[in-house]
Design a protein around this motif. Structure first.
Motif, PDB file in Angstrom:
ATOM      1  N   ILE A 121      73.604  34.505  51.047  1.00 40.32           N
ATOM      2  CA  ILE A 121      73.336  33.378  51.623  1.00 40.32           C
ATOM      3  C   ILE A 121      71.762  32.861  51.385  1.00 40.32           C
ATOM      4  N   LEU A 122      70.953  34.056  51.739  1.00 36.87           N
ATOM      5  CA  LEU A 122      69.601  33.418  51.532  1.00 36.87           C
ATOM      6  C   LEU A 122      69.096  32.873  50.346  1.00 36.87           C
ATOM      7  N   ALA A 125      70.647  29.438  50.462  1.00 37.51           N
ATOM      8  CA  ALA A 125      69.840  28.606  51.298  1.00 37.51           C
ATOM      9  C   ALA A 125      68.376  27.986  50.749  1.00 37.51           C
ATOM     10  N   ILE A 135      73.487  23.241  54.192  1.00 35.46           N
ATOM     11  CA  ILE A 135      74.187  24.337  53.618  1.00 35.46           C
ATOM     12  C   ILE A 135      75.247  24.711  54.907  1.00 35.46           C
ATOM     13  N   CYS A 137      77.942  27.480  56.166  1.00 35.39           N
ATOM     14  CA  CYS A 137      78.131  28.738  55.843  1.00 35.39           C
ATOM     15  C   CYS A 137      79.026  29.366  57.148  1.00 35.39           C
ATOM     16  N   SER A 141      76.673  33.974  59.103  1.00 40.91           N
ATOM     17  CA  SER A 141      75.601  34.019  57.919  1.00 40.91           C
ATOM     18  C   SER A 141      74.668  33.281  58.294  1.00 40.91           C
ATOM     19  N   ALA A 145      70.642  32.393  56.535  1.00 43.89           N
ATOM     20  CA  ALA A 145      70.242  31.161  56.089  1.00 43.89           C
ATOM     21  C   ALA A 145      69.061  30.447  56.783  1.00 43.89           C
ATOM     22  N   ILE A 154      71.586  23.391  58.516  1.00 48.92           N
ATOM     23  CA  ILE A 154      72.661  24.352  58.763  1.00 48.92           C
ATOM     24  C   ILE A 154      73.638  24.241  59.679  1.00 48.92           C
TER      25      ILE A 154
END
Length: 217
Positions: A121-122, A125, A135, A137, A141, A145, A154
């Motif tokens: 995830i990181l 992002a 993003i 997600c 998560s 992010a 997000i």
């Protein structure tokens, strides 16, 4: 008409842009996923179909083709579930076709439509921030992010239905705050979970097995 949702493929710690394309056409009912995906990607069709039904949506009895472009780039993992589902939802009119312009999406779907946390995830992002995208997600998560940047938009939802409500403006999701993942005793990370970086991982294993010193640069 072809609908598109952006996502990523992982090469080591790098997140490479991938375009998920959905096309619905007359023909024998089928859901075909092309684009050099592994077994988890090929099985995504059944998870997506069940999740859409659980969310009150159904796929038309037509030939549905999902293309993961570029076609010559290997795709691995279950994080393609969410972008595939969103591309199909856009194709059948469940969400506005422009709702995901400016976003990339990744997440694994349960058969009941819930979104499960996925790895990477990181990096995804960070890639989204570098491309000027937001993003989408899973809710679990979202705190990860959020570490990418305060400027990253997000959308973190716990299910497909919650995501539809957000995208249609019925029930908006708040932006998650950066958070830490707390590990239970005995639940420490393991090198067997690392994908890619085979040479670096082998060096760590040899150093650990032999009790050698290690210099990381």
């Amino acid at each position: 008409m072809v609908t598109r949702v952006a996502t990523v493929a992982f090469q080591g710690i790098d997140a490479v842009p991938v375009d998920v394309q959905a096309h619905i056409a007359p023909g024998l009912p089928a859901l075909v996923i092309v684009g050099l995906g592994d077994k988890a990607v090929r099985e995504s069709g059944e998870r997506v179909r069940a999740a859409l039904i659980a969310s009150g949506l159904g796929l038309p009895p037509k030939r549905i083709t999902i293309n993961l472009a570029p076609a010559d780039l290997p795709k691995e993992g279950s994080h393609y579930d969410l972008p595939i589902a969103l591309a199909l939802m856009s194709a059948i009119g469940a969400i506005p076709q422009d709702a995901l312009d400016g976003y990339l999406a990744l997440g694994e779907l349960g058969l009941d439509g819930r979104l499960a946390h996925v790895g990477g995830i990181l990096p995804a992002a960070i890639s989204a921030h570098g491309r000027g995208l937001g993003i989408v997600c899973p809710k679990l998560s979202g705190p990860e992010a959020a570490w990418a940047s305060e400027d990253v938009d997000i959308i973190a939802a716990d299910s497909l239905l919650a995501l539809v409500n957000h995208l249609t403006g019925h029930q908006l999701q708040g932006r998650p705050a950066p958070g830490k993942q707390l590990l239970e005793a005995g639940d420490l990370p393991d090198l067997m979970d690392v994908r890619g970086q085979a040479v670096a991982r082998r060096a760590l294993e040899v150093a650990a097995a032999g009790g050698h010193n290690l210099l990381k640069v």
